[in-house]
Design a protein around this motif. Sequence first.
Motif, PDB file in Angstrom:
ATOM      1  N   ARG A   1       6.478 -26.588 -16.320  1.00 48.41           N
ATOM      2  CA  ARG A   1       6.434 -25.235 -16.484  1.00 48.41           C
ATOM      3  C   ARG A   1       6.778 -24.005 -15.262  1.00 48.41           C
ATOM      4  NH1 ARG A   1       1.665 -23.620 -19.647  1.00 48.41           N
ATOM      5  NH2 ARG A   1       0.650 -25.291 -18.606  1.00 48.41           N
ATOM      6  N   ILE A   2       6.335 -24.681 -14.080  1.00 48.79           N
ATOM      7  CA  ILE A   2       6.474 -23.988 -13.026  1.00 48.79           C
ATOM      8  C   ILE A   2       7.963 -23.928 -12.661  1.00 48.79           C
ATOM      9  CG2 ILE A   2       6.450 -24.240 -10.478  1.00 48.79           C
ATOM     10  CD1 ILE A   2       3.563 -25.391 -10.663  1.00 48.79           C
ATOM     11  N   LEU A   3       8.664 -25.170 -12.958  1.00 44.78           N
ATOM     12  CA  LEU A   3      10.167 -25.057 -12.665  1.00 44.78           C
ATOM     13  C   LEU A   3      11.199 -24.675 -13.686  1.00 44.78           C
ATOM     14  CD1 LEU A   3      10.133 -28.397 -10.429  1.00 44.78           C
ATOM     15  CD2 LEU A   3      10.281 -26.336  -9.661  1.00 44.78           C
ATOM     16  N   SER A   4      10.500 -24.437 -14.792  1.00 49.27           N
ATOM     17  CA  SER A   4      11.582 -23.975 -16.059  1.00 49.27           C
ATOM     18  C   SER A   4      11.726 -22.344 -15.951  1.00 49.27           C
ATOM     19  CB  SER A   4      10.789 -24.526 -17.317  1.00 49.27           C
ATOM     20  OG  SER A   4      10.649 -25.869 -17.293  1.00 49.27           O
TER      21      SER A   4
ATOM     22  N   ASN B   1      16.821 -29.790 -16.949  1.00 47.17           N
ATOM     23  CA  ASN B   1      17.744 -30.813 -16.601  1.00 47.17           C
ATOM     24  C   ASN B   1      17.008 -31.843 -15.827  1.00 47.17           C
ATOM     25  OD1 ASN B   1      17.728 -30.117 -13.884  1.00 47.17           O
ATOM     26  ND2 ASN B   1      18.551 -28.124 -14.615  1.00 47.17           N
ATOM     27  N   GLU B   2      17.892 -32.836 -15.591  1.00 47.11           N
ATOM     28  CA  GLU B   2      17.181 -34.104 -14.952  1.00 47.11           C
ATOM     29  C   GLU B   2      16.926 -33.862 -13.451  1.00 47.11           C
ATOM     30  OE1 GLU B   2      18.460 -38.905 -14.531  1.00 47.11           O
ATOM     31  OE2 GLU B   2      19.282 -37.669 -16.143  1.00 47.11           O
ATOM     32  N   GLU B   3      17.854 -32.941 -12.832  1.00 51.10           N
ATOM     33  CA  GLU B   3      17.500 -32.685 -11.481  1.00 51.10           C
ATOM     34  C   GLU B   3      16.206 -32.216 -11.389  1.00 51.10           C
ATOM     35  OE1 GLU B   3      19.265 -29.496  -8.575  1.00 51.10           O
ATOM     36  OE2 GLU B   3      20.813 -30.393  -9.605  1.00 51.10           O
TER      37      GLU B   3
ATOM     38  N   GLY C   1      10.893 -43.852  -5.519  1.00 55.77           N
ATOM     39  CA  GLY C   1      12.212 -44.460  -6.106  1.00 55.77           C
ATOM     40  C   GLY C   1      12.606 -43.121  -6.984  1.00 55.77           C
ATOM     41  N   ARG C   2      13.527 -43.773  -7.678  1.00 50.26           N
ATOM     42  CA  ARG C   2      13.931 -42.649  -8.799  1.00 50.26           C
ATOM     43  C   ARG C   2      14.773 -43.531  -9.918  1.00 50.26           C
ATOM     44  NH1 ARG C   2      16.965 -37.099  -6.865  1.00 50.26           N
ATOM     45  NH2 ARG C   2      17.082 -36.146  -8.954  1.00 50.26           N
ATOM     46  N   MET C   3      14.638 -43.089 -11.272  1.00 48.80           N
ATOM     47  CA  MET C   3      15.449 -43.612 -12.339  1.00 48.80           C
ATOM     48  C   MET C   3      15.991 -42.496 -13.043  1.00 48.80           C
ATOM     49  SD  MET C   3      12.186 -45.974 -14.099  1.00 48.80           S
ATOM     50  CE  MET C   3      11.876 -47.524 -13.471  1.00 48.80           C
ATOM     51  N   ASP C   4      16.957 -43.001 -13.933  1.00 46.65           N
ATOM     52  CA  ASP C   4      17.609 -41.985 -14.617  1.00 46.65           C
ATOM     53  C   ASP C   4      16.478 -41.624 -15.958  1.00 46.65           C
ATOM     54  OD1 ASP C   4      18.464 -43.466 -16.741  1.00 46.65           O
ATOM     55  OD2 ASP C   4      20.281 -43.927 -15.694  1.00 46.65           O
TER      56      ASP C   4
ATOM     57  N   GLY D   1       3.044 -27.328  -2.368  1.00 48.35           N
ATOM     58  CA  GLY D   1       1.728 -27.533  -3.064  1.00 48.35           C
ATOM     59  C   GLY D   1       1.609 -28.540  -3.850  1.00 48.35           C
ATOM     60  N   ILE D   2       2.774 -29.262  -4.342  1.00 48.00           N
ATOM     61  CA  ILE D   2       2.845 -30.226  -5.321  1.00 48.00           C
ATOM     62  C   ILE D   2       3.437 -31.501  -4.652  1.00 48.00           C
ATOM     63  CG2 ILE D   2       3.643 -31.226  -7.563  1.00 48.00           C
ATOM     64  CD1 ILE D   2       3.833 -28.069  -8.619  1.00 48.00           C
ATOM     65  N   SER D   3       2.619 -32.487  -4.478  1.00 43.00           N
ATOM     66  CA  SER D   3       2.926 -33.761  -3.756  1.00 43.00           C
ATOM     67  C   SER D   3       3.893 -34.517  -4.664  1.00 43.00           C
ATOM     68  CB  SER D   3       1.956 -34.632  -3.597  1.00 43.00           C
ATOM     69  OG  SER D   3       0.821 -33.756  -2.875  1.00 43.00           O
ATOM     70  N   ASN D   4       3.918 -34.567  -5.753  1.00 38.11           N
ATOM     71  CA  ASN D   4       4.827 -35.661  -6.541  1.00 38.11           C
ATOM     72  C   ASN D   4       5.847 -35.063  -7.527  1.00 38.11           C
ATOM     73  OD1 ASN D   4       3.820 -38.086  -5.506  1.00 38.11           O
ATOM     74  ND2 ASN D   4       1.959 -37.305  -6.510  1.00 38.11           N
ATOM     75  N   SER D   5       6.854 -35.237  -7.700  1.00 41.89           N
ATOM     76  CA  SER D   5       7.852 -34.962  -8.885  1.00 41.89           C
ATOM     77  C   SER D   5       7.319 -35.387 -10.377  1.00 41.89           C
ATOM     78  CB  SER D   5       9.187 -35.440  -8.615  1.00 41.89           C
ATOM     79  OG  SER D   5       9.225 -36.731  -8.874  1.00 41.89           O
ATOM     80  N   GLY D   6       7.778 -34.621 -11.221  1.00 40.87           N
ATOM     81  CA  GLY D   6       7.439 -35.143 -12.615  1.00 40.87           C
ATOM     82  C   GLY D   6       7.898 -36.455 -12.792  1.00 40.87           C
TER      83      GLY D   6
END
Length: 146
Positions: free
Chosen positions: A143-146, A26-28, A75-78, A36-41
């Motif tokens: 894959r970590i978050l799924s 999902n988008e969230e 920032g963030r985009m949809d 341990g992970i600096s940035n979101s996908g």
Amino acid sequence: MMIKELEKLFVRDLEKLRGELDQYPNEETLWKVVDGISNSGGNLVMHLCGNLQHFIGAVLHDTGYVRQRDFEFNGRMDLNQLNEEIGKTIEVIRSYFKDADSETFDGDYPLEVFGYPMSIGYFLIHLQGHLNYHLGQINYHRRILS
């Protein structure tokens, strides 16, 4: 330098980037940051598109693109906007390589990004490696978050 092959690699991997987005549950989840992970996908997608649209589009192909590097990471985009950015990036790549020839790649890149002169070909190969580096991070993030 193999111009068409390099173009195909950029386009192939940008399409893989789009495929990674499609596989997030999902988008969230795309915007989560875990220990341990600096940035979101999502931010890595924005960074890759901004990076290529700046260094290839604006610098080499005079597209007029204005990079907002801070927004790429904060920032963030949809999801639709992210897919649009990937599409724009693919268009920039195709447009640039359409007009390029092997002599172009032997020329000096106009910026000393790493503090030393380099050829356009050298920097394009670097950018392809950079794309793959972050594409792998996005794959693991998903894959970590799924």
